[in-house]
Design a protein around this motif. Structure first.
Motif, PDB file in Angstrom:
ATOM      1  N   TYR A   7       0.825  -1.208   0.000  1.00  0.00           N
ATOM      2  CA  TYR A   7       0.000   0.000   0.000  1.00  0.00           C
ATOM      3  C   TYR A   7       0.859   1.257   0.000  1.00  0.00           C
ATOM      4  CZ  TYR A   7      -4.262  -2.680   0.720  1.00  0.00           C
ATOM      5  OH  TYR A   7      -5.325  -3.524   0.544  1.00  0.00           O
ATOM      6  N   LYS A   8       1.980   1.219   0.701  1.00  0.00           N
ATOM      7  CA  LYS A   8       2.877   2.381   0.716  1.00  0.00           C
ATOM      8  C   LYS A   8       3.482   2.615  -0.668  1.00  0.00           C
ATOM      9  CE  LYS A   8       4.177   2.032   5.606  1.00  0.00           C
ATOM     10  NZ  LYS A   8       5.293   1.724   6.545  1.00  0.00           N
ATOM     11  N   ALA A   9       3.859   1.526  -1.340  1.00  0.00           N
ATOM     12  CA  ALA A   9       4.455   1.655  -2.670  1.00  0.00           C
ATOM     13  C   ALA A   9       3.457   2.193  -3.683  1.00  0.00           C
ATOM     14  CB  ALA A   9       4.994   0.305  -3.125  1.00  0.00           C
ATOM     15  N   VAL A  10       2.197   1.792  -3.544  1.00  0.00           N
ATOM     16  CA  VAL A  10       1.161   2.282  -4.458  1.00  0.00           C
ATOM     17  C   VAL A  10       0.964   3.788  -4.294  1.00  0.00           C
ATOM     18  CG1 VAL A  10      -1.330   2.214  -4.914  1.00  0.00           C
ATOM     19  CG2 VAL A  10      -0.033   0.086  -4.716  1.00  0.00           C
ATOM     20  N   ASN A  11       1.135   4.273  -3.089  1.00  0.00           N
ATOM     21  CA  ASN A  11       0.952   5.709  -2.815  1.00  0.00           C
ATOM     22  C   ASN A  11       2.223   6.533  -3.050  1.00  0.00           C
ATOM     23  OD1 ASN A  11      -1.782   5.464  -2.007  1.00  0.00           O
ATOM     24  ND2 ASN A  11      -1.132   4.738   0.007  1.00  0.00           N
ATOM     25  N   ASP A  12       3.394   5.869  -3.004  1.00  0.00           N
ATOM     26  CA  ASP A  12       4.660   6.593  -3.151  1.00  0.00           C
ATOM     27  C   ASP A  12       5.692   5.664  -3.784  1.00  0.00           C
ATOM     28  OD1 ASP A  12       6.891   8.156  -3.007  1.00  0.00           O
ATOM     29  OD2 ASP A  12       6.972   8.225  -0.810  1.00  0.00           O
ATOM     30  N   TYR A  13       6.016   5.888  -5.055  1.00  0.00           N
ATOM     31  CA  TYR A  13       6.937   4.993  -5.768  1.00  0.00           C
ATOM     32  C   TYR A  13       8.317   4.973  -5.147  1.00  0.00           C
ATOM     33  CZ  TYR A  13       9.176   9.025  -8.036  1.00  0.00           C
ATOM     34  OH  TYR A  13       9.882  10.171  -8.281  1.00  0.00           O
ATOM     35  N   GLU A  14       8.719   6.043  -4.438  1.00  0.00           N
ATOM     36  CA  GLU A  14      10.065   6.108  -3.877  1.00  0.00           C
ATOM     37  C   GLU A  14      10.276   5.061  -2.784  1.00  0.00           C
ATOM     38  OE1 GLU A  14      11.043  10.013  -2.602  1.00  0.00           O
ATOM     39  OE2 GLU A  14      11.257  10.815  -4.635  1.00  0.00           O
ATOM     40  N   VAL A  15       9.194   4.523  -2.253  1.00  0.00           N
ATOM     41  CA  VAL A  15       9.323   3.453  -1.250  1.00  0.00           C
ATOM     42  C   VAL A  15      10.073   2.263  -1.829  1.00  0.00           C
ATOM     43  CG1 VAL A  15       8.010   1.770   0.109  1.00  0.00           C
ATOM     44  CG2 VAL A  15       7.258   4.155   0.016  1.00  0.00           C
ATOM     45  N   MET A  16       9.945   2.054  -3.151  1.00  0.00           N
ATOM     46  CA  MET A  16      10.620   0.914  -3.801  1.00  0.00           C
ATOM     47  C   MET A  16      12.111   1.167  -4.023  1.00  0.00           C
ATOM     48  SD  MET A  16       7.820  -0.441  -6.591  1.00  0.00           S
ATOM     49  CE  MET A  16       7.294   1.149  -7.198  1.00  0.00           C
ATOM     50  N   LEU A  17      12.546   2.383  -3.868  1.00  0.00           N
ATOM     51  CA  LEU A  17      13.950   2.723  -4.153  1.00  0.00           C
ATOM     52  C   LEU A  17      14.774   2.747  -2.879  1.00  0.00           C
ATOM     53  CD1 LEU A  17      13.343   5.666  -6.675  1.00  0.00           C
ATOM     54  CD2 LEU A  17      14.037   3.320  -7.220  1.00  0.00           C
ATOM     55  N   ARG A  18      15.959   2.160  -2.994  1.00  0.00           N
ATOM     56  CA  ARG A  18      16.896   2.267  -1.883  1.00  0.00           C
ATOM     57  C   ARG A  18      17.476   3.675  -1.865  1.00  0.00           C
ATOM     58  NH1 ARG A  18      19.994  -3.545  -2.935  1.00  0.00           N
ATOM     59  NH2 ARG A  18      18.154  -4.852  -2.519  1.00  0.00           N
ATOM     60  N   ALA A  19      18.055   4.035  -0.765  1.00  0.00           N
ATOM     61  CA  ALA A  19      18.556   5.398  -0.589  1.00  0.00           C
ATOM     62  C   ALA A  19      19.536   5.796  -1.693  1.00  0.00           C
ATOM     63  CB  ALA A  19      19.200   5.547   0.783  1.00  0.00           C
ATOM     64  N   LYS A  20      20.413   4.884  -2.064  1.00  0.00           N
ATOM     65  CA  LYS A  20      21.434   5.211  -3.056  1.00  0.00           C
ATOM     66  C   LYS A  20      20.868   5.307  -4.470  1.00  0.00           C
ATOM     67  CE  LYS A  20      22.784   0.385  -3.726  1.00  0.00           C
ATOM     68  NZ  LYS A  20      23.913  -0.595  -3.704  1.00  0.00           N
ATOM     69  N   ASP A  21      19.624   4.767  -4.696  1.00  0.00           N
ATOM     70  CA  ASP A  21      19.039   4.761  -6.042  1.00  0.00           C
ATOM     71  C   ASP A  21      18.037   5.895  -6.268  1.00  0.00           C
ATOM     72  OD1 ASP A  21      20.467   2.483  -6.641  1.00  0.00           O
ATOM     73  OD2 ASP A  21      18.848   1.120  -6.037  1.00  0.00           O
ATOM     74  N   LYS A  22      17.730   6.652  -5.242  1.00  0.00           N
ATOM     75  CA  LYS A  22      16.656   7.640  -5.357  1.00  0.00           C
ATOM     76  C   LYS A  22      17.006   8.789  -6.303  1.00  0.00           C
ATOM     77  CE  LYS A  22      14.247   6.699  -1.049  1.00  0.00           C
ATOM     78  NZ  LYS A  22      13.713   7.230   0.215  1.00  0.00           N
ATOM     79  N   ASN A  23      18.310   9.016  -6.529  1.00  0.00           N
ATOM     80  CA  ASN A  23      18.708  10.113  -7.425  1.00  0.00           C
ATOM     81  C   ASN A  23      18.947   9.643  -8.851  1.00  0.00           C
ATOM     82  OD1 ASN A  23      18.599  12.017  -5.337  1.00  0.00           O
ATOM     83  ND2 ASN A  23      20.663  11.463  -4.644  1.00  0.00           N
ATOM     84  N   ASP A  24      18.715   8.335  -9.107  1.00  0.00           N
ATOM     85  CA  ASP A  24      18.913   7.784 -10.452  1.00  0.00           C
ATOM     86  C   ASP A  24      17.617   7.964 -11.233  1.00  0.00           C
ATOM     87  OD1 ASP A  24      19.109   6.117 -12.722  1.00  0.00           O
ATOM     88  OD2 ASP A  24      20.602   4.865 -11.706  1.00  0.00           O
ATOM     89  N   PRO A  25      17.600   8.828 -12.287  1.00  0.00           N
ATOM     90  CA  PRO A  25      16.352   9.088 -13.031  1.00  0.00           C
ATOM     91  C   PRO A  25      15.815   7.858 -13.737  1.00  0.00           C
ATOM     92  CG  PRO A  25      18.249  10.073 -14.144  1.00  0.00           C
ATOM     93  CD  PRO A  25      18.746   9.616 -12.814  1.00  0.00           C
ATOM     94  N   VAL A  26      16.707   6.969 -14.224  1.00  0.00           N
ATOM     95  CA  VAL A  26      16.247   5.752 -14.910  1.00  0.00           C
ATOM     96  C   VAL A  26      15.490   4.864 -13.937  1.00  0.00           C
ATOM     97  CG1 VAL A  26      16.963   3.678 -16.138  1.00  0.00           C
ATOM     98  CG2 VAL A  26      18.116   5.865 -16.588  1.00  0.00           C
ATOM     99  N   LEU A  27      16.081   4.643 -12.768  1.00  0.00           N
ATOM    100  CA  LEU A  27      15.432   3.786 -11.761  1.00  0.00           C
ATOM    101  C   LEU A  27      14.144   4.428 -11.246  1.00  0.00           C
ATOM    102  CD1 LEU A  27      18.532   2.548  -9.717  1.00  0.00           C
ATOM    103  CD2 LEU A  27      17.274   1.338 -11.505  1.00  0.00           C
TER     104      LEU A  27
END
Length: 959
Positions: A282-302
């Protein structure tokens, strides 16, 4: 004279019977001594009926003879006459009371104060001709016996009906496929009980025809299975597609934060389960960044891939929730479909059995009358009783069912149109018979329903039963308890606190008298502490002994329990801990617990067993004949190896054929004399009750031993002797205690669940959507799956009603006490969880602000074992909204009792403790060395102090 319709709201102990008596006598005084012939007073139990009749006659006699005890009635009657603007002097009142009493005694058959069942029976008998029934119709009370015989006949004769045979074989095949029992007879009998329930009887003819129509039923089953398979396939395909898409991305499951949770969700979607998805999804459905690890959040492709996955995940979650709803609805609709289509056949067979035996099931009477009233002139139906009623008084109105009310409403409307006087008395808070179709909402809404009749609302505010401290305790407890239950479901259809808005009662007592004590043991996880029963029953025994030292007798006490099993457990505990204290219980003193009755039944078994297939009855006779009749005890080995001819009376062993030829009633009398059963002490009441039950059986059955033994196995063994016939402290279920009062009430085992779903619970539901509504209302298994189905509103409504039932049960129990109330129960370790009655009681205990208001002595303590095993000192504490401060120094004096606590004990006392001392006085004797006899492996024991150990209790209850 103007017509009136009065609706009295009468809380517990508010003088309801007094008020009814006054209103009944007023009718006789105002309208003439023969008015009783045109007055119907209805209540719900034989005991209440007898009390009402007795009170009316006593009061009329007391008024006419100037008896001082009736001065209170005289004052109230004069006041009521003044309210009605009628002048009547005291001497005139006494004269008319004497005339009315004489008239009633000379025409007692028209003194119509009776139970609602008796009233409907009289209507039924008087309409026998119109209904195609015979005049000497017998009313059948035992629904289970009729159902059992009907199901047996249906199964035995299914070869004669190919459609029924197909239904039964389908049911068997379905059971085998799901790994359940193939012998479906017992399950069908249990389910078929609903043919006598109003929910089934209210089904339209169209709905009844549908469940008997094989074509429609098969089409519905096919449609439901199609929905289930289609939804599952759609979910699997979508889940596979999402998994393939994620695996093709750089942001695959190994790189997604908590990727295992997403794989688990996909497996859940593809499985047979319909559980709720995890919070991570449910968190991922509301916020896609939940699926990203901290180091991947600045990667536009990911980030872009995460958004794409989020969109697909949201679609899958929505599809899963929607399809789970459809799957659960379809599965629940299918659950009872096979036995459902047998119901019409079973009902027809039941009708045939009743016709053959010239009987009619009492539970179907309201339905029959309701349909009759709808189709014909209602006054004609009720005039067929032989008397036209001008006045109707209905007591315990909150227990009226919808069908019963529909019948009475017609009568009330007719009365009001002709100037009659009608009276309804009830209390929603005492509605505890919903399982018998009682509907408290009728009382709640009756004023609106009869608005055109301008009913008058009246409320009885004073409590004349209980002492001040108990009244104050209940006044404080129940509003808080209602609020606690409301907080469990804030969006419920109605508020329980509204039902309890009138709970606060007034009292004319000014002295601080009465005592209430609540002791709660905290659970260890989900289990009760080992010393739960030990402490509870030891404490109860101590209080009983102390109160009896101060002059109370066993007749002053009552022990109330929620379940019948508790009664038997209490008997065993008291037998070992306090054998001098006698307990009596309708639930414990069953016919099967009598040695004399079991010997009679064993002798019948022997006479019926020509091929000697079962040696146990004969051995049982030998053992008890020597041990209980001749009082020459023999060893079990000797009994097992002896011949019957050597140990049993010759008149029995040598004349079995002659005995078997006797009529059944004469045979039992002969066996009683032959085995000298009068020598067994304390058995007379059991024998008399047994012979009464035998006569009842013979009224509608042949004088055949085999038929009677089947009836004994099915139901008669479970009938009880009246507890009032035995001297001792009464144990009653809370249901049976309603309407009664006792000096001191003990309430152990307050650990029953409030909202628990049982496997066999069913709710009749009408689906709103197609195609689930094709067959009309369906029986649905009341489980958590209902919450994720189209039947969720019905489930939530059922649980709301269960919360009302639970609080009403506690209300009835707490308000039985006149002077002393003692409560013991279980509660969870953590506050906030409301699962069992003890949790609710704990959450609603009056707070500190209450103690200031009523100035009562209140004490509490915590006794808890410390980590090193030593006892920690008692800790006095107060917390807003939970436990009040200690205003009196009442300490626990029993160090053994407290030191042995393995978990915390919450002990709360309310009131001065007047009629008591040594709260935790020790019980001498090492009673732990006694083994409680479960009687599963014992065949004989002494008859001691009101508790009998006999062969064949519970699972081994046949000789």
């Amino acid at each position: 004279m103007n017509n009136t319709l009065s609706i009295y709201k009468a809380s517990a102990g508010a003088g309801k019977t007094f008020t009814l008596t006054v209103e009944y006598i007023l009718l006789l005084l105002r309208k003439g001594r023969k008015e009783f012939e045109h007055t119907l007073a209805v209540t719900f139990t034989n005991k209440a009926t007898a009390e009402m009749k007795e009170r009316i006659l006593e009061t009329l006699y007391g008024l006419s003879c100037h008896i001082p005890e009736c001065d209170g009635y005289m004052e109230v009657i004069k006041m009521r006459l003044k309210e009605l603007n009628e002048e009547m002097g005291e001497e005139m009142i006494r004269l008319r009371a004497a005339e009315a009493l004489s008239a009633i005694l000379h025409d007692y058959t028209h003194f119509r104060v009776e139970t609602i069942d008796s009233f409907f029976q009289s209507v039924l008998r008087n309409l026998a001709h119109e209904l195609g029934l015979t005049a000497n119709l017998q009313v059948e009370l035992n629904n289970d016996e009729v159902i059992s015989r009907s199901v047996d006949r249906v199964i035995e004769n299914m070869q004669n009906r190919k459609d029924v045979e197909g239904w039964i074989m389908d049911y068997v095949e379905e059971q085998l496929q799901t790994g359940e029992r193939w012998n479906i007879s017992g399950m069908i009998k249990q389910f078929a009980r609903c043919i006598f329930e109003e929910a089934f009887q209210n089904r339209s003819e169209q709905e009844r025809e549908k469940i008997s129509n094989s074509k429609e039923m098969n089409a519905f089953k096919k449609e439901m299975h199609s929905i289930i398979n289609s939804c599952k396939n759609q979910l699997k395909e979508t889940a596979d597609s999402l998994e393939a898409m994620v695996n093709s991305k750089t942001l695959d499951f190994e790189r997604i934060s908590n990727g295992r949770n997403y794989l688990s969700f996909l497996n859940l979607v593809r499985s047979e389960k319909t559980d709720r998805a995890s919070n991570t999804i449910y968190k991922a459905v509301n916020d896609y960044e939940v699926m990203l690890r901290a180091k991947d959040k600045n990667d536009p492709v990911l980030a872009a891939e995460a958004q794409e996955i989020q969109t697909a995940l949201a679609e899958l979650l929505h599809l899963y929730e929607r399809n789970s709803l459809a799957i659960n609805t379809a599965k629940l609709s299918l659950r009872y479909l096979n036995p459902l289509r047998l119901l019409n056949v079973i009902e027809q067979e039941a009708n045939s059995i009743n016709a053959e035996n010239n009987q009619f099931n009492l539970s179907k009477t309201p339905t029959l009358l309701s349909k009759l009233v709808e189709k014909t002139d209602a006054p004609f139906v009720f005039e067929k009783i032989g008397t036209q009623f001008h006045n109707v008084m209905i007591d315990e109105f909150q227990d009226t069912s919808r069908l019963q009310w529909n019948n009475f409403k017609v009568l009330l409307i007719e009365n009001q149109s002709t100037g009659g006087n009608d009276l309804l008395v009830g209390d929603i808070k005492q509605s505890i018979y919903r399982w018998r179709n009682g509907d408290w909402a009728i009382l709640k809404n009756v004023k609106k329903e009869l608005a055109n009749l301008s009913p008058q609302d009246k409320e009885l505010r004073y409590n004349f039963r209980s002492k001040k401290n108990i009244i104050d305790f209940n006044n404080a407890f129940f509003p808080k308890a209602a609020q606690v239950l409301d907080d469990l479901e804030p969006d419920a259809r109605f508020k329980i606190k509204d039902i309890y808005s009138d709970v606060e009662q007034l009292t004319r007592h000014t002295q601080e008298e009465g005592y209430a004590s609540v002791t709660l043991y905290t659970k260890s996880g989900n289990s009760a502490p080992e010393d739960y029963e030990e402490g509870m029953i030891t404490d109860m025994i101590t209080n009983i002994r102390n109160l009896m030292k101060e002059g109370l007798t066993t007749q002053d006490f009552a022990i109330l329990v929620r379940k019948k099993d508790n009664a038997e457990s209490l008997l065993q505990w008291f037998h070992h801990l306090a054998p001098e204290i006698k307990l009596v219980s309708d639930e414990a003193f069953l016919l099967e617990s009598s040695v004399a009755v079991q010997m009679l039944v064993a002798a019948l078994f022997v006479l019926n067993d020509n091929r000697h297939l079962n040696p146990i009855p004969e051995r049982y006779l030998m053992m008890h004949y020597y041990n209980d009749v001749l009082r020459q005890p023999k060893q079990m080995l000797e009994i097992a190896t002896a011949k019957a001819d050597d140990l049993l009376p010759e008149a029995f062993t040598q004349h079995k054929q002659e005995l078997a030829q006797l009529p059944l009633y004469l045979l039992c009398e002969r066996l009683y004399q032959l085995f000298q059963l009068d020598k067994i002490q304390g058995q007379d009441t059991y024998i008399f009750t047994f012979m009464d039950e035998l006569q009842n059986h013979l009224r509608s059955n042949p004088s055949d031993v085999h038929t009677f033994l089947n009836a004994w196995d099915e139901s008669i063994h479970n009938h009880s002797i009246p507890a009032s016939e035995v001297d001792g402290i009464r144990i009653l279920t809370i249901h049976k205690s309603k309407g009664l009062q006792f000096h001191t009430v003990f309430l152990p085992y307050m650990d029953w669940t409030i909202e628990k779903d049982r496997n066999d619970d069913t709710i009749w539901c009408q689906a709103k959507k197609e195609p689930f509504n094709a067959l009309g209302s369906l029986p649905i298994n009341a489980g958590k799956n209902m919450q994720q189905s189209d039947f969720a509103p019905d489930y939530n409504e059922e649980h709301l009603q269960r919360r009302v039932d639970a609080l009403n049960m506690i209300y009835v129990a707490f308000t039985r006490a006149e002077n002393n109330l003692y409560v013991w129960g279980l509660t969870a370790e953590k506050e906030g969880s409301i699962t069992v009655a003890g949790d609710l009681i704990r959450a609603a205990l009056p707070g500190s602000q209450l103690s200031t208001k009523i100035r009562l002595g209140i004490s509490c303590h915590i006794a808890q074992r410390s980590k090193d095993g030593t006892q920690e000192p008692h800790e006095e504490f107060a917390r807003e909204g939970r436990l009040p401060p200690c205003l009196h120094d009442v300490k626990c004096t029993d160090t053994r009792f407290c030191a042995e606590q393995s978990v915390a004990e919450v002990h709360w006392q309310f009131g001065h403790g007047g009629n008591r001392r040594d709260r935790h006085a020790d019980i001498s004797g090492d009673w732990k060395n006694y083994a409680l006899c479960t009687q599963s492996d014992r065949t004989y024991g002494p008859d001691t102090e009101g508790t009998q150990q006999v062969y064949g209790r519970r699972h081994h209850n046949r000789p």
